[in-house]
Enzyme design. Structure first.
Site, short mmCIF file in Angstrom:
data_model
loop_
_atom_site.label_atom_id
_atom_site.label_comp_id
_atom_site.label_asym_id
_atom_site.label_seq_id
_atom_site.Cartn_x
_atom_site.Cartn_y
_atom_site.Cartn_z
N HIS A 61 117.11 21.67 97.97
CA HIS A 61 117.78 22.93 97.68
C HIS A 61 117.83 23.79 98.94
CE1 HIS A 61 117.01 22.92 93.04
NE2 HIS A 61 117.38 21.73 93.50
N GLU A 63 117.15 26.86 99.50
CA GLU A 63 115.97 27.70 99.73
C GLU A 63 114.83 26.91 100.35
OE1 GLU A 63 117.79 27.29 96.95
OE2 GLU A 63 117.39 28.88 95.51
N CYS A 91 115.95 28.59 91.39
CA CYS A 91 115.36 27.89 90.24
C CYS A 91 113.84 28.10 90.29
CB CYS A 91 115.71 26.40 90.31
SG CYS A 91 114.87 25.50 91.64
N CYS A 94 112.16 26.59 93.48
CA CYS A 94 112.39 27.35 94.71
C CYS A 94 111.68 28.71 94.66
CB CYS A 94 113.88 27.53 94.93
SG CYS A 94 114.72 25.98 95.34
#
Length: 157
Positions: A61, A63, A91, A94
């Site tokens: 991801h 992040e 999410c 993260c």
């Protein structure tokens, strides 16, 4: 609104535009268009987009990628006082990583009503249940961030 808030908001918009550029790059690679930027002491330290599919990495991801890159660059996994800008509400995975990195502030664009870990489904980083809290500003350039995601998924249907 005082001048400090106006200055902060324009800086938030500027950095969110950088995150949007990263999201667009991810979209061109077939990735879900989410982009992130990490700023420390007024300098962009890291920027990235999603690369879950491209790298076959379930934690690829945006992040996570900016946290890894920033920690590597400064030589410390603690990113105190850092600001993370991301086009979509993080999410839970993260959001947990943001807590662990001890960031100071999160700025996101679009909410994620189905899987958001910061305000939509959970309040990771803000509910006081973990060992660190960070401030959150949401909805920065929300229309643009949402449109990127909507367009991406519409093309895939």
């Amino acid at each position: 609104m005082d001048n400090n808030n106006q200055k902060s908001l324009s800086e938030d918009e500027k950095m969110m535009k950088v995150a949007i550029d990263e999201a667009r790059k991810s979209s061109h690679m077939g990735e879900v268009p989410v982009g992130a930027v990490l700023v420390l002491a007024g300098r962009v330290i890291a920027r990235a987009g999603n690369n879950v599919r491209t790298s076959c990495d379930p934690v690829g991801h945006a992040e996570i990628r900016v946290l890894r890159e920033a920690a590597r660059r400064i030589g410390n996994y603690r990113l105190q006082d850092a600001i993370v800008y991301v086009t979509l509400e993080p999410c839970p995975m993260c959001a947990g990583a943001l807590v662990h990195a001890r960031i100071g502030r999160l700025v996101y664009g679009a909410v994620d009503p189905k899987g958001g870990g910061v305000v939509s489904k959970y309040c990771i980083g803000g509910d006081g249940l973990l060992n660190h809290r960070f401030t959150v500003t949401g909805g920065v350039l929300q229309e643009k961030c949402s449109r990127l995601l909507q367009d991406f998924f519409q093309k895939r249907r």
